[in-house]
Design an enzyme around this catalytic site. Sequence first.
Site, PDB file in Angstrom:
ATOM      1  N   LYS A  11      -4.684  28.991   6.055  1.00 39.79           N
ATOM      2  CA  LYS A  11      -3.743  29.582   5.381  1.00 39.79           C
ATOM      3  C   LYS A  11      -3.260  28.826   4.036  1.00 39.79           C
ATOM      4  CE  LYS A  11       0.811  28.788   6.890  1.00 39.79           C
ATOM      5  NZ  LYS A  11       1.916  29.090   7.712  1.00 39.79           N
TER       6      LYS A  11
ATOM      7  N   GLN B 240      14.180  32.629   7.861  1.00 43.93           N
ATOM      8  CA  GLN B 240      14.067  31.517   9.240  1.00 43.93           C
ATOM      9  C   GLN B 240      15.037  31.693  10.297  1.00 43.93           C
ATOM     10  OE1 GLN B 240      11.788  30.201  11.760  1.00 43.93           O
ATOM     11  NE2 GLN B 240      10.760  30.675   9.818  1.00 43.93           N
TER      12      GLN B 240
ATOM     13  N   ASP C  28      10.159  20.349   6.123  1.00 43.78           N
ATOM     14  CA  ASP C  28       8.588  20.274   6.191  1.00 43.78           C
ATOM     15  C   ASP C  28       7.844  19.962   4.822  1.00 43.78           C
ATOM     16  OD1 ASP C  28       9.649  22.105   4.492  1.00 43.78           O
ATOM     17  OD2 ASP C  28       8.787  24.076   5.234  1.00 43.78           O
TER      18      ASP C  28
END
Length: 327
Positions: free
Chosen positions: A68, A140, A226
């Site tokens: 990805k 999200q 993240d």
Amino acid sequence: MQKTLLLKQSDIKNFIKMKEVIDVVETAFKAFALRDVQMPAKEYLFFSDGDLRIMPCYVQSKEEAGVKCVSVHPQNPLKQKLPAVMAIIELIDPQTGYPLAVMDGTLITDMRTGAAAGVATKYLAKSDSKVLGIIGAGKQARTQLMALNEVMDIQKARVFCRTCSTRTKFAETASKTYSLDVEAVETPEIAVKNADVVVTTTPSRKPFIKADWISPGTHINAMGADAPTKQELEPELLLKSKIIIDSWAQASHSGEINTPVARKILKRKDIHAKLGDVIVGNATGREGDEITIFDSTGLAVQDVVTAGMIYRQAREKGFGTEFNFLK
């Protein structure tokens, strides 16, 4: 000659289901725990307004492999009218290297991230959890609610984000979509106080969820951090909690724990376990009224197994466009 299947987001939307994504993401955590996966930690390229992440993975027993490429540009929605997160996934045949599929990874990223919190909540939250606190009201947050609604009997949800109109719209839409009592609230403290499960989905680089807001027995899905220096939870909260991560290599570099680890506030011995080890029974999960925290950074194995499921279903159902890259 075999052709590559191209799948747009609109193709995938026709048949992707959160319950199925939760199930397959749970198998991904198991595979990682059982060392059935080749998966280097994600690599980053940093730009002035965002970053690009490369995430390869090979699940040996399933013979599924892929990569990805995902970009994160937080200012996109305001400045460019583009999503903050965009991704492409390529699946390859491990036997030949032939590209089986190239597909939108943006929706898959949203869904499998929500599913990861669903799996963590299934194993780490109290079984009778009913009250949910949500911090953030973007894409999200929507897939988090979608997943948690599959694993919890939600009686009440409270949502906070900085923009009043955004959180109000989120609450109204979520209430109608899931027939739930979802309330937009004015502070993050109100959202998380006395909640059984909390989920954080912001890009914050300053910790703002305070230790004294969180009740004993609460489970927290820390999903927002993240990248290096991102952080949503006070270090004091981490120190008083049972911390479960997805991967030490990624969490220590770019997860919720990354800044406390860099500052030597937290050490590896302070981490209880990886989620996969809890799932396969190699580590304990919830044992009482402790606060549990799942630090999610997102693993390439989650993307590959989800993309593999989507590829098979698309072939069966006739979605997508075939293309010969070698012609």
